[in-house]
Design an enzyme around this catalytic site. Structure first.
Site, mmCIF file in Angstrom:
data_model
loop_
_atom_site.group_PDB
_atom_site.id
_atom_site.type_symbol
_atom_site.label_atom_id
_atom_site.label_comp_id
_atom_site.label_asym_id
_atom_site.label_seq_id
_atom_site.Cartn_x
_atom_site.Cartn_y
_atom_site.Cartn_z
ATOM 1 N N ASP A 685 -15.003 82.519 -17.642
ATOM 2 C CA ASP A 685 -15.277 83.234 -16.272
ATOM 3 C C ASP A 685 -15.976 83.475 -15.591
ATOM 4 O OD1 ASP A 685 -12.943 84.684 -13.986
ATOM 5 O OD2 ASP A 685 -14.159 86.440 -14.668
ATOM 6 N N LYS A 689 -18.210 82.054 -12.116
ATOM 7 C CA LYS A 689 -18.720 82.666 -10.921
ATOM 8 C C LYS A 689 -20.368 82.405 -11.034
ATOM 9 C CE LYS A 689 -16.130 87.271 -12.366
ATOM 10 N NZ LYS A 689 -15.646 88.140 -12.234
#
Length: 827
Positions: A685, A689
């Site tokens: 995750d 980003k």
């Protein structure tokens, strides 16, 4: 403007106002309640009767005896109305007169069948009887309360000369006959019921004033009998800012100038006939457009000058238009070309609706009714045959399937920015303009658009001038934690946004993984779950997108609150179609670089906005801050960030008092992790980003390029969550060793993503001194450091809660408000 009460007023009632017995009673009630001393009541035929009479003539002209059935229906309808309204004696007398008239019509139609065709004389005689019957019925009804009521067959007074399109009033003859009619009665009665639409020629032949001619009759008799006002009673509250069939938010205009009304009438505002206005102008008669079914509503007042200061009064359209483009280098400097062109069209009876010509003179574009397109093309080709043969005119193109949209307002003259606002509103709605025209009066700007875009263009322009709310059609995909929270936040703010900022957010589609709810009207956000359960259908994202992108609404946005790759793969199609996209879903921006560039291109070329602030730091302004740096010319040296609320919590809490595995279990119980904590601990995750931030500064990075050091042991990447949690304590010693090593140096552990100017993109567990901003964050905070040429020694820091349904939903909400601002809302 005079405040004195008028002594004589003309009232015109259209066909819908006298459609049946109840309507006649309503009209009688309105008339008797009027305060003026004298009333001139002009009436149309009962709704649909004129069409039936005209149809009967056409049917008879084909030697079809079906005209008898039509006339039987006409007679029965009038007899029924008469018997419902009047006493037996009065009804009997009126029905006898009706029977005599029907016998005359029967003779005319019989002759028409024998001759196998009809004449204009016959058509105009027959088609005018509806008004005669309406006037007689209303006069008889009013006479029951007031004996000083008379009815006037306009054919006795109104004298016209026929033209191809209608009739021209012969004013001296008409005034002389009007004076004679009054003299015969001694004075003008208190109430005169007058037949609209009909007239007679100087030779005494029956004539009509053309479609909607009863409005014209009202204006004519207002002049002949020296009235002070004209009231046109219809089935709407007045002149609308746009066609209410196409723009549900259209508003009733309080006032219009004569010129504004003429412009709107020309462009299809059918509540008033242009000839009505032109006749009233000569005597400065104010015209009121009123609603028979809401007599208490003041309606619209049409007068010499508009009382309101609005720049734009209304918008109107002409549909079924074709554009003819005449083009050629040889036209440049050619004298008289426009005169020859439009003279030829005039001689062939082609009506030109709008004209647009470039200053170079290389081309002339004009609009005509679609039905005259081929006639116009042939006329132009014949008129410029020689020039075409010699190559001076290269082409005569016809573009069908167009409409003309006009924005009208007296206040537009001399006001900068009106055209800019108009074109900006259309551009933001994805409307392509085919031609543009504006006269020197500046009270009208007209554009030609594709017919398929007519409604969207009209609604966008209407909203752009704040005649309606800035309306955005919304579809939500993913009604789980974040999506559900967003809907709750929206429900709490919708009324204030509409009231304070003229923003009308309409959630018209909500979809979960299995079921979706589509609605033509805004979904009640207090009960959407119940509605989805009761009325939901199988989720079909193609149907959902088509529903949200509705021609009735100028702007559409799809909000994706899922983490689905399948949904994110649709963004390109949505954006290229003109649908805005808002999302916290990171998958689209971390898919292949090719797909990412496709999304950015659609944003750039089509003009559909793609907003994804929440993909990196929930509601934190991380992407917005980075864009400001880049767009103002700052050079980014390095970006470092703690970008996972879950991992932020874990390492803020990992102080040696508890094992790392127990903290993971606790975080899972508190709902800080995904159901499978490995989704957080893997670092994927955070890697996504980091890729998003890297691409924002122009780096061509793929997700596979990230140097990722996750926290899930290789042997635990597979298998059930329970087995992972049971096995994780075996690795506590390793994590504790790393913590102690950092502590020994006076540092703390933090899981950080980094983007370097050297092209290196990484995600790993690192240690930082206690003086570093990363060491001083709160629990689930996210924090990002931007080190740039401007912020080098003292980096720019963005810090705050970076996880949780409330803040993430609020970030999506902020993107939605940002979209409204981009589309013209005054936030």
């Amino acid at each position: 403007m005079t405040t004195a009460e008028p002594t004589c007023v003309v009232h015109k009632f259209g066909g819908t106002s006298v459609a049946d017995a109840d309507c006649f009673r309503r009209v009688a009630k309105i008339v008797t309640a009027r305060p003026e001393r004298r009333r001139l009541i002009v009436v149309s035929a009962m709704a649909g009767i004129t069409d039936q009479l005209v149809n009967a003539v056409h049917v008879a002209g084909k030697r079809d005896l079906g005209y008898r059935d039509i006339m039987a229906s006409v007679g029965a309808r009038h007899r029924k109305t008469i018997t419902e309204l009047l006493s037996a004696d009065d009804a009997g007398r009126l029905c006898e007169a009706l029977t005599r008239d029907l016998a005359i019509i029967e003779e005319v139609l019989h002759v028409t069948t024998v001759l196998h065709g009809y004449s204009r004389n016959g058509l105009e005689l027959v088609s005018g009887y509806g008004e005669v019957w309406s006037a007689q019925i209303l006069a008889a009804l009013l006479r029951r309360e007031d004996p000083d009521v008379d009815w006037l067959d306009a054919r006795e007074v109104l004298t016209v000369s026929r033209t191809e399109s209608g009739a021209d009033v012969m004013w001296p003859e008409s005034r002389a006959r009007a004076d004679a009619w009054i003299a015969h009665r001694g004075q003008l009665p208190n109430t005169v019921i007058i037949t609209g639409f009909v007239a007679s020629t100087e030779d005494g032949l029956a004539a009509t004033l053309g479609r909607n001619g009863s409005d014209f009759s009202a204006s004519i008799f207002g002049t002949l009998f020296d009235a002070q006002e004209i009231h046109i009673w219809t089935d709407v509250d007045g002149v609308m800012s746009a066609n209410p069939r196409l723009v549900s938010e259209a508003v009733t205009l309080d006032t219009l100038s004569y010129e504004e009304a003429i412009e709107l009438a020309y462009f299809g505002a059918k509540v008033i006939h242009p000839s009505t206005i032109s006749t009233a102008v000569e005597r400065n008669l104010p015209i009121f457009i009123r609603n028979t079914f809401r007599p208490g509503h003041p309606g619209t007042r049409i007068q010499a000058k508009s009382a309101a200061t609005d720049q734009v009064k209304g918008l109107a359209t002409i549909e079924s238009v074709a554009l003819i483009n005449v083009e050629g280098i040889g036209m440049i400097g050619m004298r008289g070309i426009a005169q020859r062109l439009f003279g030829a069209l005039r001689d062939e009876g082609v009506s030109v609706l709008m004209i647009s010509q470039g200053s170079s003179g290389n081309s002339i574009c004009f609009g005509v009714a679609a039905a005259q397109a081929e006639q116009a093309r042939n006329t132009v080709e014949r008129a410029f045959f020689a020039e075409r043969m010699h190559g001076q005119i290269r082409r005569v193109d016809v573009t069908t399937g167009c409409s003309i949209l006009a924005v009208v307002g007296e206040g537009m003259a001399g006001k900068p920015g009106v055209a800019a606002k108009f074109f900006t509103a259309l551009g933001k709605a994805g409307i392509s303009l085919r031609a543009i025209a504006q006269g020197t009066s500046e009270r009208n700007i007209s554009v030609a658009v594709n017919a398929a875009d007519t409604q969207r263009a009209l609604r966008a322009a209407h909203a752009g001038f704040y005649l309606s709310k800035q309306t955005i059609s919304i579809g939500l995909v993913g009604a789980g934690n974040i999506g559900g929270t967003l809907l709750r936040q929206l429900s709490q703010r919708l009324r204030r946004l509409k009231q304070d900022f003229d923003i009308d957010f309409r959630v018209r589609a909500i979809a979960g993984s299995e079921r979706m709810l589509l609605s033509d009207h805004p979904i009640d956000l207090e009960s959407w779950r119940e509605q989805l359960s009761a009325r939901g259908e199988a989720t079909d994202l193609a149907r959902l997108a088509a529903h949200v992108y509705d021609d009735q609404l100028p702007h559409a946005v799809l909000i994706d609150c899922t983490a689905s790759q399948e949904v994110s793969d649709l963004y390109g199609t949505w954006l290229e179609r003109g649908i805005h996209v808002i999302t916290p879903n990171k998958r689209a921006n971390t898919s292949s670089l090719e797909y990412y560039q496709r999304l950015r291109k659609a944003n750039r070329v089509v003009g559909a906005h793609y907003l994804y602030e929440t993909t990196v730091g929930a509601a934190l302004p991380i992407i917005e801050t980075l864009r400001d740096l880049v767009q103002t010319g700052d050079e980014v040296v390095e970006i470092e960030g703690i970008l996972s609320g879950t991992l932020s919590y874990l390492f803020n809490s990992f102080d040696g008092t508890r094992s790392f595995s127990s903290l993971v279990a606790q975080a899972r119980e508190l709902g800080y992790t995904e159901p499978d904590p490995r989704d957080d601990l893997s670092g994927t995750d955070v890697a996504r980003k980091v890729v998003i931030l890297a691409r924002e500064i122009g780096m061509t990075v793929e997700l596979g390029d990230v140097a990722l050091e996750g926290l899930v042991p290789e042997e635990l990447t597979q298998g059930p969550v329970s087995e992972f949690l049971a096995a994780l304590p075996k690795y506590d010693a390793h994590m504790e060793e790393r913590r102690r090593a950092a502590e020994a140096k006076g540092e703390v552990l933090r899981f950080v993503g980094r983007v370097g100017c050297d092209g290196c993109v990484s995600v790993a567990l690192r240690s930082y001194p206690m003086t570093h901003p990363f060491a001083r964050i709160q629990l689930t905070d996210n924090i990002v450091l931007f080190r740039t040429s401007r912020y080098n020694e003292n980096p720019l820091v963005v810090q705050g809660p970076g996880a949780g349904r409330e803040v993430t939903a609020a970030g999506v909400f902020a993107d939605l408000l940002r979209l409204a601002s981009y589309l013209g809302a005054s936030l």
